[in-house]
Every structure is written in C-alpha cells, then in structure tokens.
Design an enzyme around this catalytic site. Sequence first.
Site, PDB file in Angstrom:
ATOM      1  N   GLY A 196      -8.602 -19.007 -56.089  1.00  0.00           N
ATOM      2  CA  GLY A 196      -8.840 -17.699 -55.487  1.00  0.00           C
ATOM      3  C   GLY A 196      -9.154 -16.661 -56.541  1.00  0.00           C
ATOM      4  O   GLY A 196     -10.080 -16.812 -57.341  1.00  0.00           O
ATOM      5  N   ASP A 197      -8.374 -15.582 -56.554  1.00  0.00           N
ATOM      6  CA  ASP A 197      -8.566 -14.524 -57.551  1.00  0.00           C
ATOM      7  C   ASP A 197      -7.464 -14.564 -58.611  1.00  0.00           C
ATOM      8  O   ASP A 197      -7.163 -13.554 -59.243  1.00  0.00           O
ATOM      9  CB  ASP A 197      -8.581 -13.148 -56.875  1.00  0.00           C
ATOM     10  CG  ASP A 197      -7.274 -12.846 -56.146  1.00  0.00           C
ATOM     11  OD1 ASP A 197      -6.689 -13.779 -55.559  1.00  0.00           O
ATOM     12  OD2 ASP A 197      -6.834 -11.681 -56.165  1.00  0.00           O
ATOM     13  N   GLU A 198      -6.901 -15.741 -58.835  1.00  0.00           N
ATOM     14  CA  GLU A 198      -5.829 -15.901 -59.818  1.00  0.00           C
ATOM     15  C   GLU A 198      -6.336 -16.671 -61.043  1.00  0.00           C
ATOM     16  O   GLU A 198      -7.095 -17.638 -60.914  1.00  0.00           O
ATOM     17  CB  GLU A 198      -4.641 -16.652 -59.201  1.00  0.00           C
ATOM     18  CG  GLU A 198      -3.977 -15.898 -58.059  1.00  0.00           C
ATOM     19  CD  GLU A 198      -2.868 -16.705 -57.419  1.00  0.00           C
ATOM     20  OE1 GLU A 198      -1.987 -16.089 -56.788  1.00  0.00           O
ATOM     21  OE2 GLU A 198      -2.889 -17.942 -57.527  1.00  0.00           O
TER      22      GLU A 198
END
Length: 288
Positions: A196-198
């Site tokens: 994801g956005d990690e």
Amino acid sequence: MPKKKIARLLKNPSPANSLHQVLGQSERVKDMVEECADDLSSVNAGLKRELTDGDISPVVENALEKTEAVEGKVQNASKELSLVNMALKEEVHERTILQEKLAAEVKQGDEARHASLHDPLTGLPNRALFNDRLEHGLAHAKRNGVSLVVMFLDLDDFKSINDTHGHDVGDIVLTTIAGRIKQASRDEDTVCRHGGDEFLYMLVEIRSERDSTTIAEKIIAMIEAPCDIRIRDINMSLVIHPSIGIASFPADGITAESLVANADKAMYQAKRNKTGYSLFSDLALSPD
C-alpha cells in the site's frame, strides 16, 4: 546448469566465435590450396605443350606424372576442405543458436528472479527481499556489536488521494515518494515497499539516536516537497505528509519481527501526535 557456470560461459569467449575464427582460417587455407592447384595445373599444361613436339625422356615423363599426381592430390584436398568448411559453418550456426537461447534463458531467469523480489510499481525491494537483508543485517550487527535501525514509514491520508483523484494519481505519488526515499538512502541501506502506502527502511551501523532522527527529518523534508503531477491533461500539485516510526537494534528488539513491529507502533504514535516521526524508545517510556 548451475547459474555460476552459465555466467562463466557467457562471460568467456563464445565457442561459436572461436569456431568462426577457425572457419575463417580454414577458408583461407582452402583458397591457398585452390591457388596451388590452379598453379600446378597451369604448369603441367605448359609442360605438356612444350614437350608435345619433341621426344620426352623417361625422366621428364616420370616428373610430369608426379606433378600431375600432386595436382590431383591438391585438388582432392581442396574438395575435402570445402566439405570440412561446410560442416564448420553448420556447427557455427548451431552453436550460435544455442548460445542465443542460453543467453535468453539466463536473462529470462534473472528477470523472473528480480520480479519475484521487487515491487512491480516502484521497483523497490519487496518484503521478501527486505526480510532477507534484514536478517543478514542483524547477523552482521550481532557479530560486530554495531547498531541497526528499522524505520516504518506511512503516508498520511493517502486513501483520500486515491478516492479523490484516482488510482493512477495515487500510483504516481507512490512512485515519486519511493524515489525520494531511495534518494535519501545510502548504498548499504535497504528501502522496501511494505505494501500500500507503507515503506520500510533498514539503516546499518547507525552510531547514535540523533543520527536516526536526522535521517528521518531529511526524509520527511524530501517527501513533503510538492509532487507535481500531470495526467489526463490535468496538472496538480500535491503535498504528502509522512509518519515515521523508528526502532533500533538491540535496544528496541533483537529479531527482525520485533524491530518491524515496534517501528510500526512508533509510526502510529507519530501519526496520532502529528509529529512526523517517533522513536519506539520514547513510546516505551510513555506512561500510556
């Protein structure tokens, strides 16, 4: 065939190229033999013309027979060389095809291995490769008594970017941010897209807590620079804010799992407090 052996075969001079050189030499020898055959034929024809009108002594006749025999042998040698050269050409062709197939298979294998260990969107190492490097980093840190830091990075309100502007824009943002984190890293460190956005960032041989926070501040500053996006004839400038959690070996964990988990906890603390980054050591000391 073992990969190292294949690499040696590709690195060393090509067998097909070596055969090609031999073929070139053989072709030159064939040309020389044909020239010799032509010269002998001319000489023998001239001798016959010279001796037609006169008496031929047994010695001269014997010599002429020998030169004609030599001419025949040279012509036969030329024909045999032609057959050898044809066989060499076929061998060169077959080996060239085999080498091209081998190179294609090696390239395909390398590409498949790279794809299995890297994130397809950002090109960064994926979790599998990060975990492997983290295990090696921890082993090195334990052997040499040095520190190691894991940062867990998350982009604040990233979901709203996908919801408002679409996943195409979100992908551009992720790719841009990944490049900025990579740019801020050292060659010996590893940046990974966790999902994801990690993102995860492993830093080896960090000397002090202040070094960790300085690097975190640098990453935050780079990420918060406006992302200028042009897509579907639309221009926009987005400012992304990250939250970073920091966990250090050995103080905050001695295993890969504990370091990642504690860096994750510190990241959520930074997100809640909107501080940009947070140290797990501060979280552990918090009365909460």
